[in-house]
Design a protein around this motif. Structure first.
Motif, PDB file in Angstrom:
ATOM      1  N   ALA A 145     -45.492 -19.813  24.924  1.00  0.00           N
ATOM      2  CA  ALA A 145     -46.173 -19.241  23.761  1.00  0.00           C
ATOM      3  C   ALA A 145     -45.734 -19.940  22.474  1.00  0.00           C
ATOM      4  O   ALA A 145     -46.561 -20.226  21.596  1.00  0.00           O
ATOM      5  CB  ALA A 145     -45.889 -17.746  23.668  1.00  0.00           C
ATOM      6  N   ALA A 146     -44.436 -20.235  22.360  1.00  0.00           N
ATOM      7  CA  ALA A 146     -43.926 -20.907  21.159  1.00  0.00           C
ATOM      8  C   ALA A 146     -44.519 -22.305  21.028  1.00  0.00           C
ATOM      9  O   ALA A 146     -44.912 -22.727  19.927  1.00  0.00           O
ATOM     10  CB  ALA A 146     -42.401 -20.973  21.213  1.00  0.00           C
ATOM     11  N   LEU A 147     -44.610 -23.031  22.137  1.00  0.00           N
ATOM     12  CA  LEU A 147     -45.191 -24.368  22.094  1.00  0.00           C
ATOM     13  C   LEU A 147     -46.679 -24.311  21.747  1.00  0.00           C
ATOM     14  O   LEU A 147     -47.174 -25.124  20.954  1.00  0.00           O
ATOM     15  CB  LEU A 147     -44.990 -25.068  23.438  1.00  0.00           C
ATOM     16  CG  LEU A 147     -43.558 -25.463  23.806  1.00  0.00           C
ATOM     17  CD1 LEU A 147     -43.518 -26.101  25.198  1.00  0.00           C
ATOM     18  CD2 LEU A 147     -42.976 -26.423  22.773  1.00  0.00           C
ATOM     19  N   SER A 150     -47.092 -23.484  18.098  1.00  0.00           N
ATOM     20  CA  SER A 150     -46.750 -24.640  17.261  1.00  0.00           C
ATOM     21  C   SER A 150     -47.893 -25.647  17.241  1.00  0.00           C
ATOM     22  O   SER A 150     -48.200 -26.237  16.196  1.00  0.00           O
ATOM     23  CB  SER A 150     -45.476 -25.303  17.785  1.00  0.00           C
ATOM     24  OG  SER A 150     -44.381 -24.419  17.710  1.00  0.00           O
ATOM     25  N   ALA A 151     -48.511 -25.876  18.411  1.00  0.00           N
ATOM     26  CA  ALA A 151     -49.643 -26.808  18.473  1.00  0.00           C
ATOM     27  C   ALA A 151     -50.829 -26.273  17.680  1.00  0.00           C
ATOM     28  O   ALA A 151     -51.487 -27.013  16.934  1.00  0.00           O
ATOM     29  CB  ALA A 151     -50.041 -27.049  19.926  1.00  0.00           C
ATOM     30  N   VAL A 159     -50.340 -18.929  12.247  1.00  0.00           N
ATOM     31  CA  VAL A 159     -50.203 -18.740  13.691  1.00  0.00           C
ATOM     32  C   VAL A 159     -48.721 -18.799  14.051  1.00  0.00           C
ATOM     33  O   VAL A 159     -47.995 -19.695  13.609  1.00  0.00           O
ATOM     34  CB  VAL A 159     -50.986 -19.822  14.467  1.00  0.00           C
ATOM     35  CG1 VAL A 159     -50.765 -19.656  15.965  1.00  0.00           C
ATOM     36  CG2 VAL A 159     -52.461 -19.723  14.137  1.00  0.00           C
ATOM     37  N   TYR A 160     -48.284 -17.861  14.869  1.00  0.00           N
ATOM     38  CA  TYR A 160     -46.892 -17.841  15.307  1.00  0.00           C
ATOM     39  C   TYR A 160     -46.816 -17.144  16.669  1.00  0.00           C
ATOM     40  O   TYR A 160     -47.801 -16.564  17.148  1.00  0.00           O
ATOM     41  CB  TYR A 160     -46.011 -17.122  14.275  1.00  0.00           C
ATOM     42  CG  TYR A 160     -46.356 -15.660  14.064  1.00  0.00           C
ATOM     43  CD1 TYR A 160     -45.621 -14.653  14.690  1.00  0.00           C
ATOM     44  CD2 TYR A 160     -47.431 -15.289  13.239  1.00  0.00           C
ATOM     45  CE1 TYR A 160     -45.937 -13.323  14.504  1.00  0.00           C
ATOM     46  CE2 TYR A 160     -47.753 -13.954  13.051  1.00  0.00           C
ATOM     47  CZ  TYR A 160     -47.005 -12.971  13.683  1.00  0.00           C
ATOM     48  OH  TYR A 160     -47.323 -11.652  13.497  1.00  0.00           O
ATOM     49  N   GLY A 168     -51.886 -14.412  15.105  1.00  0.00           N
ATOM     50  CA  GLY A 168     -52.422 -15.007  13.898  1.00  0.00           C
ATOM     51  C   GLY A 168     -52.681 -13.926  12.868  1.00  0.00           C
ATOM     52  O   GLY A 168     -52.397 -12.742  13.106  1.00  0.00           O
ATOM     53  N   PRO A 169     -53.230 -14.272  11.717  1.00  0.00           N
ATOM     54  CA  PRO A 169     -53.506 -13.282  10.682  1.00  0.00           C
ATOM     55  C   PRO A 169     -54.442 -12.169  11.152  1.00  0.00           C
ATOM     56  O   PRO A 169     -54.380 -11.041  10.651  1.00  0.00           O
ATOM     57  CB  PRO A 169     -54.162 -14.114   9.570  1.00  0.00           C
ATOM     58  CG  PRO A 169     -53.712 -15.506   9.825  1.00  0.00           C
ATOM     59  CD  PRO A 169     -53.595 -15.633  11.302  1.00  0.00           C
ATOM     60  N   ASP A 170     -55.293 -12.491  12.114  1.00  0.00           N
ATOM     61  CA  ASP A 170     -56.259 -11.505  12.616  1.00  0.00           C
ATOM     62  C   ASP A 170     -55.761 -10.780  13.853  1.00  0.00           C
ATOM     63  O   ASP A 170     -56.536 -10.089  14.530  1.00  0.00           O
ATOM     64  CB  ASP A 170     -57.593 -12.191  12.922  1.00  0.00           C
ATOM     65  CG  ASP A 170     -57.429 -13.397  13.856  1.00  0.00           C
ATOM     66  OD1 ASP A 170     -56.271 -13.798  14.087  1.00  0.00           O
ATOM     67  OD2 ASP A 170     -58.445 -13.914  14.342  1.00  0.00           O
TER      68      ASP A 170
END
Length: 284
Positions: A145-147, A150-151, A159-160, A168-170
């Protein structure tokens, strides 16, 4: 007793063990899909496993008649007894133990010992991956999930990753489940690489090891790209996760792994089989 060939017994036990371990997925696949469609799906067993098993069995087969010993009978009998336990995991472990015993048996020729090592690696793959996913499922999915986050963050703001979620913001953009982990595909790819490379090389050369490292990086990168594309939008998820998207990435993985593996063994492929046999004999 001395009239029974040792090599024939070894091949028979290895073949029976491989058949016993793959019986359940093969029969389930045929029952669910029918013979024709099941064949198109490699009978429910990943093609890398079939390749490794075939290479191992071909390497174990030897026509030389070698008399049996009590140790041979005891080892084969123990393996056959273990194979009566109705569990695919137990069957794989029994095959792995038998193959490892053969791999370190100096009475076998180098080709047979190499084949036994390939069989052991193929047999250990499923139990080891299952145990790893049971123990480290959460951190492995969080890593994916982290990779992926990041992409995706290179093209989208805010996005995180949080656990196995790409956010994401949504809100949540993607939930990464065990089936989406890089580990399973990576294990199949490296099994194929090892089986082919080790069959062609008495000793793994630097180019082959480099090919393995490239395959590992490429497989993880491909999976991260696939996850990131699925997280872009609902439409992106449907396309990538649908039959066409899955087929595309499966074919991409197939050609990529095969191509990189063959590049790694290019020098060995250029040699005449007699030359490889001579090198193997010297390496014994």
């Amino acid at each position: 007793m001395a009239e029974i060939g040792r090599n024939g017994l070894i091949f028979a036990v290895a073949l029976l063990g491989a058949a016993n371990a793959t019986l359940r997925p093969v029969t389930s696949s045929i029952h669910e899909l029918g013979w024709l469609e099941s064949a198109g799906h490699a009978f429910g067993v990943n093609p890398a496993v079939w390749v490794a098993l075939i290479l191992a069995l071909v390497g174990l087969h030897a026509r030389d008649h070698v008399p049996l010993t009590g140790r041979d009978l005891a080892l084969a009998g123990t393996a056959l007894l273990g194979l009566t336990i109705p569990s695919a995991t137990i069957s794989w472990l029994v095959v792995a133990a038998y193959a490892l015993a053969l791999a370190f048996d100096t009475r076998l020729d180098p080709t047979q010992r190499t084949a036994a090592l390939i069989l052991a690696v193929a047999a250990l793959r499923a139990p080891l991956i299952s145990a790893t996913m049971s123990l480290l499922n959460e951190p492995l999915l969080a890593f994916d999930a982290a990779l992926a986050a990041s992409a995706l963050a290179l093209f989208m703001e805010g996005v995180y990753a949080e656990g196995n979620l790409v956010l994401g913001p949504d809100g949540a953009r993607l939930v990464i489940l065990t089936s989406c982990s890089s580990l399973a595909n990576l294990s199949y790819a490296l099994l194929f690489w090892f089986a082919v490379s080790r069959t062609l090389m008495p000793r793994m050369e630097r180019r082959a090891w480099l090919a393995g490292a490239v395959i590992a990086c490429a497989l993880v990168s491909q999976n991260v790209a696939r996850l990131a594309l699925m997280a872009t939008s609902d439409a992106g998820y449907e396309i990538i996760h649908g039959p066409s998207g899955r087929l595309f990435f499966e074919l991409l993985m197939l050609f990529m792994v095969t191509g990189i593996t063959l590049l790694g063994v290019r020098d060995a492929l250029a040699k005449h089989p007699r030359d490889r046999a001579a090198v193997a004999a010297r390496s014994a």
